[in-house]
Design a protein around this motif. Structure first.
Motif, short mmCIF file in Angstrom:
data_model
loop_
_atom_site.label_atom_id
_atom_site.label_comp_id
_atom_site.label_asym_id
_atom_site.label_seq_id
_atom_site.Cartn_x
_atom_site.Cartn_y
_atom_site.Cartn_z
N VAL A 108 0.89 -1.17 0.00
CA VAL A 108 0.00 0.00 0.00
C VAL A 108 0.92 1.21 0.00
O VAL A 108 1.70 1.42 0.93
CB VAL A 108 -0.93 0.01 1.22
N ALA A 109 0.83 2.00 -1.05
CA ALA A 109 1.89 2.96 -1.34
C ALA A 109 1.68 4.33 -0.72
O ALA A 109 0.60 4.91 -0.80
CB ALA A 109 2.05 3.11 -2.86
N ASP A 110 2.76 4.84 -0.15
CA ASP A 110 2.90 6.25 0.21
C ASP A 110 3.45 6.97 -1.02
O ASP A 110 4.49 7.63 -0.98
CB ASP A 110 3.85 6.40 1.40
N LEU A 111 2.74 6.82 -2.12
CA LEU A 111 3.21 7.24 -3.43
C LEU A 111 3.36 8.75 -3.51
O LEU A 111 2.43 9.50 -3.23
CB LEU A 111 2.22 6.74 -4.49
N CYS A 112 4.55 9.21 -3.90
CA CYS A 112 4.77 10.65 -4.02
C CYS A 112 5.82 10.92 -5.08
O CYS A 112 6.52 10.01 -5.55
CB CYS A 112 5.21 11.24 -2.68
N LEU A 113 5.95 12.17 -5.46
CA LEU A 113 7.02 12.60 -6.34
C LEU A 113 8.17 13.07 -5.46
O LEU A 113 8.00 13.95 -4.61
CB LEU A 113 6.56 13.75 -7.23
N ASP A 114 9.34 12.46 -5.62
CA ASP A 114 10.52 12.85 -4.86
C ASP A 114 11.30 13.91 -5.62
O ASP A 114 11.67 13.70 -6.79
CB ASP A 114 11.43 11.64 -4.61
N ILE A 115 11.57 15.03 -4.98
CA ILE A 115 12.46 16.05 -5.52
C ILE A 115 13.63 16.13 -4.55
O ILE A 115 13.47 16.52 -3.40
CB ILE A 115 11.77 17.42 -5.63
N VAL A 116 14.80 15.70 -5.02
CA VAL A 116 15.97 15.61 -4.15
C VAL A 116 17.03 16.60 -4.62
O VAL A 116 17.44 16.59 -5.78
CB VAL A 116 16.56 14.19 -4.15
N PHE A 117 17.48 17.47 -3.70
CA PHE A 117 18.59 18.37 -3.94
C PHE A 117 19.81 17.84 -3.21
O PHE A 117 19.69 17.34 -2.08
CB PHE A 117 18.29 19.79 -3.44
N ALA A 118 20.99 17.94 -3.81
CA ALA A 118 22.22 17.49 -3.18
C ALA A 118 23.19 18.66 -3.08
O ALA A 118 23.44 19.37 -4.06
CB ALA A 118 22.86 16.36 -3.98
N GLY A 119 23.72 18.87 -1.88
CA GLY A 119 24.68 19.95 -1.69
C GLY A 119 25.09 20.06 -0.23
O GLY A 119 24.35 19.65 0.66
N ASP A 120 26.25 20.61 0.00
CA ASP A 120 26.76 20.78 1.35
C ASP A 120 26.25 22.10 1.93
O ASP A 120 27.02 23.04 2.19
CB ASP A 120 28.28 20.75 1.34
#
Length: 327
Positions: free
Chosen positions: A8-20
């Protein structure tokens, strides 16, 4: 059975930023190094990895009737995951997860949106659980509207022989004790170390695992770079991450690593593999996903023959080392 595993999904669109960087209020603008937009949600990442290993997954979830929802449906189809039980909701916008990855850690913000439309009534009407031999529950705390349903349903599933695995993920409301009531109906419980400590109320992983295993489930505690610990009754097994998996590894993002670990472990467990084999595949899936942003891009993909040939060789190596230690 139509499906090996139901989720049963916690379905979402992931927007991932990478940075220090650490966000600074006061309209301070900072640069990040990269970003990724991808299918997200623990259950969806789990389903994608299990599918790539050769499993058949039935996934129930909800998206909004908006561009993000359309993007998620398209991505599921590309990954070979059935959208038969994915329902567009006119009431909510599509759920979005915003992550900021920094080295081995990440911060997360979630807009629940369409997750609110994943209901017990929809799950009952779908008949999905009757078409599956195993249920994997992800994001137990995030889909809080299903908690009372699981308590009722898992009692019945235990009687019918359907097996259950559980990874609660984080509890945004810190209501960790809310999961205690269902643990006795779970076959495999796979929390990370921090979740295990908070759910058990213990101060170290050994005490947490021992306490959780009293409910009768196989407890597999994920410990990141420290490997994993498995508790089965009074037995405790400790596993280190093989050096071959760490050699040359550059961590791009930790998103979904635990969900991919879950998928590898459950896939092998459903094939009646040994614990060594289950953990070995789990670590390959979890560690492999670290090399790319998002939880999907670097997932393990192999044919069943390739997968089990390698599993058999490495499992024998582990077994032989254990025998030598006893001599």
């Amino acid at each position: 059975m139509k499906f090996d595993v139901a989720v049963v999904a916690d379905l979402c669109l992931d927007i991932v930023f990478a940075g220090d960087v650490t966000p600074i209020y006061g309209q301070v603008e900072q640069f990040v190094e990269d970003y990724q937009v991808e299918l997200g949600g623990s259950a969806a990442i789990f389903a994608s990895q299990l599918t790539k290993l050769g499993g058949r997954v039935g996934m129930l979830g909800t998206v909004g009737t908006d561009p993000f929802g359309n993007l998620l449906l398209q991505r599921l189809q590309e990954l070979g995951i059935s959208t038969e039980y994915i329902q567009p909701s006119p009431l909510f916008k599509t759920s979005v997860g915003l992550g900021l990855a920094r080295g081995k850690d990440r911060a997360m913000l979630t807009y629940k949106g369409s997750l609110n439309d994943v209901t017990a009534e929809r799950l009952r009407d779908s008949g999905l659980l009757e078409k599956s031999g195993h249920l994997h529950i992800a994001s137990y705390f995030l889909l809080e509207q299903l908690q009372s349903y699981w308590l009722e349903e898992l009692k019945l599933m235990k009687q019918t022989g359907i097996t259950v695995s559980l990874d609660t993920n984080w509890a945004p409301k810190e209501n960790w004790g809310a999961v205690h009531g269902v643990l006795e109906f779970v076959d495999v419980f796979i929390p990370n170390e921090e979740e295990a400590l908070r759910i058990s109320g213990k101060t170290n992983v050994e005490e947490a695992g021992a306490w959780l295993s009293r409910f009768g489930c196989l407890v597999v505690i994920k410990r990141g770079e420290s490997g994993a610990m498995v508790f089965k009754g009074d037995a405790v097994l400790e596993y280190q991450v093989p050096g071959s998996l760490l050699k040359g590894l550059t961590i791009a993002d930790t998103t979904g690593a635990g969900d991919n670990f879950d998928a590898g472990f459950i896939y092998a467990w459903l094939q009646h593999a040994s614990l060594d084999e289950c953990v070995e595949l789990a670590m390959r899936c979890g560690t492999g996903s670290l090399s790319a942003m998002g939880g999907i891009a670097a997932q393990l993909t192999q044919t069943k023959k390739q997968l089990w040939n390698r599993l058999s060789v490495e499992a024998w190596e582990v077994l032989w080392k254990r025998i030598l230690m006893l001599l």
